[in-house]
Scaffold this motif. Structure first.
Motif, PDB file in Angstrom:
ATOM      1  N   ALA A  60      -0.634  -6.616   3.371  1.00 31.78           N
ATOM      2  CA  ALA A  60      -2.052  -6.429   3.047  1.00 31.78           C
ATOM      3  C   ALA A  60      -2.519  -7.484   2.058  1.00 31.78           C
ATOM      4  N   ALA A  61      -1.707  -7.748   1.041  1.00 30.27           N
ATOM      5  CA  ALA A  61      -2.077  -8.753   0.032  1.00 30.27           C
ATOM      6  C   ALA A  61      -2.105 -10.156   0.649  1.00 30.27           C
ATOM      7  N   ARG A  62      -1.149 -10.449   1.486  1.00 26.80           N
ATOM      8  CA  ARG A  62      -1.082 -11.793   2.087  1.00 26.80           C
ATOM      9  C   ARG A  62      -2.195 -12.055   3.099  1.00 26.80           C
ATOM     10  N   THR A  63      -2.694 -11.020   3.756  1.00 23.80           N
ATOM     11  CA  THR A  63      -3.730 -11.229   4.772  1.00 23.80           C
ATOM     12  C   THR A  63      -5.143 -11.273   4.190  1.00 23.80           C
ATOM     13  N   CYS A  64      -5.306 -10.876   2.929  1.00 27.13           N
ATOM     14  CA  CYS A  64      -6.650 -10.884   2.342  1.00 27.13           C
ATOM     15  C   CYS A  64      -7.147 -12.330   2.224  1.00 27.13           C
ATOM     16  N   PRO A  65      -8.259 -12.661   2.889  1.00 27.64           N
ATOM     17  CA  PRO A  65      -8.721 -14.049   2.900  1.00 27.64           C
ATOM     18  C   PRO A  65      -9.299 -14.525   1.567  1.00 27.64           C
ATOM     19  N   VAL A  66      -9.583 -13.603   0.652  1.00 29.56           N
ATOM     20  CA  VAL A  66     -10.177 -13.998  -0.641  1.00 29.56           C
ATOM     21  C   VAL A  66      -9.292 -13.603  -1.819  1.00 29.56           C
ATOM     22  N   ASP A  67      -8.040 -13.245  -1.546  1.00 30.96           N
ATOM     23  CA  ASP A  67      -7.066 -12.887  -2.592  1.00 30.96           C
ATOM     24  C   ASP A  67      -7.564 -11.787  -3.527  1.00 30.96           C
ATOM     25  N   ALA A  68      -8.181 -10.767  -2.938  1.00 28.64           N
ATOM     26  CA  ALA A  68      -8.657  -9.635  -3.739  1.00 28.64           C
ATOM     27  C   ALA A  68      -7.541  -8.634  -4.026  1.00 28.64           C
ATOM     28  N   ILE A  69      -6.382  -8.817  -3.409  1.00 28.31           N
ATOM     29  CA  ILE A  69      -5.257  -7.899  -3.560  1.00 28.31           C
ATOM     30  C   ILE A  69      -4.101  -8.662  -4.203  1.00 28.31           C
ATOM     31  N   ARG A  70      -3.628  -8.124  -5.329  1.00 31.52           N
ATOM     32  CA  ARG A  70      -2.491  -8.732  -6.028  1.00 31.52           C
ATOM     33  C   ARG A  70      -1.371  -7.699  -6.100  1.00 31.52           C
ATOM     34  N   LEU A  71      -0.150  -8.156  -5.909  1.00 32.75           N
ATOM     35  CA  LEU A  71       1.015  -7.284  -5.892  1.00 32.75           C
ATOM     36  C   LEU A  71       1.963  -7.714  -7.000  1.00 32.75           C
ATOM     37  N   TYR A  72       2.463  -6.747  -7.774  1.00 33.06           N
ATOM     38  CA  TYR A  72       3.352  -7.010  -8.902  1.00 33.06           C
ATOM     39  C   TYR A  72       4.633  -6.211  -8.758  1.00 33.06           C
ATOM     40  N   ASP A  73       5.757  -6.812  -9.159  1.00 31.96           N
ATOM     41  CA  ASP A  73       7.015  -6.078  -9.123  1.00 31.96           C
ATOM     42  C   ASP A  73       7.117  -5.170 -10.350  1.00 31.96           C
ATOM     43  N   ASP A  74       8.210  -4.457 -10.464  1.00 31.52           N
ATOM     44  CA  ASP A  74       8.369  -3.492 -11.553  1.00 31.52           C
ATOM     45  C   ASP A  74       8.466  -4.143 -12.929  1.00 31.52           C
ATOM     46  N   ASP A  75       8.734  -5.432 -12.963  1.00 28.73           N
ATOM     47  CA  ASP A  75       8.797  -6.166 -14.241  1.00 28.73           C
ATOM     48  C   ASP A  75       7.452  -6.776 -14.614  1.00 28.73           C
ATOM     49  N   GLY A  76       6.445  -6.565 -13.768  1.00 27.20           N
ATOM     50  CA  GLY A  76       5.114  -7.100 -14.042  1.00 27.20           C
ATOM     51  C   GLY A  76       4.898  -8.517 -13.547  1.00 27.20           C
ATOM     52  N   GLU A  77       5.871  -9.056 -12.809  1.00 31.01           N
ATOM     53  CA  GLU A  77       5.734 -10.391 -12.253  1.00 31.01           C
ATOM     54  C   GLU A  77       4.930 -10.317 -10.962  1.00 31.01           C
ATOM     55  N   ARG A  78       3.987 -11.246 -10.817  1.00 34.78           N
ATOM     56  CA  ARG A  78       3.169 -11.263  -9.595  1.00 34.78           C
ATOM     57  C   ARG A  78       3.994 -11.755  -8.422  1.00 34.78           C
TER      58      ARG A  78
END
Length: 80
Positions: A60-78
């Motif tokens: 979902a994050a990768r397909t967003c054409p305007v980068d409105a979705i950001r995904l973070y791991d449990d350490d807070g790294e994007r």
């Protein structure tokens, strides 16, 4: 893992809806909605990604054409 969704940036292409069921179309606003999310700032929605949905959230994050979705791991790294 957590996801952040900037609804203000969303342009309503709804590609995220096809990738992850946590996103749904809001045709009235012309934007997507992220189910079970908390609005932490105006138009910024955050939620934890449930076990087993990590790959869907990433797509979902990768397909967003305007980068409105950001995904973070449990350490807070994007991730995306």
């Amino acid at each position: 893992m957590r996801v952040e969704f900037d609804r203000d940036t969303c342009i309503g292409m709804f590609q995220c809806v096809d990738e992850w069921a946590a996103f749904e179309e809001n045709r009235d606003d012309g934007k997507a909605d992220l189910q079970d999310a908390t609005e932490t700032e105006p138009d910024l929605f955050v939620r934890e990604v449930p076990d087993g949905a990590e790959l869907d959230a990433e797509f979902a994050a990768r397909t967003c054409p305007v980068d409105a979705i950001r995904l973070y791991d449990d350490d807070g790294e994007r991730i995306v």
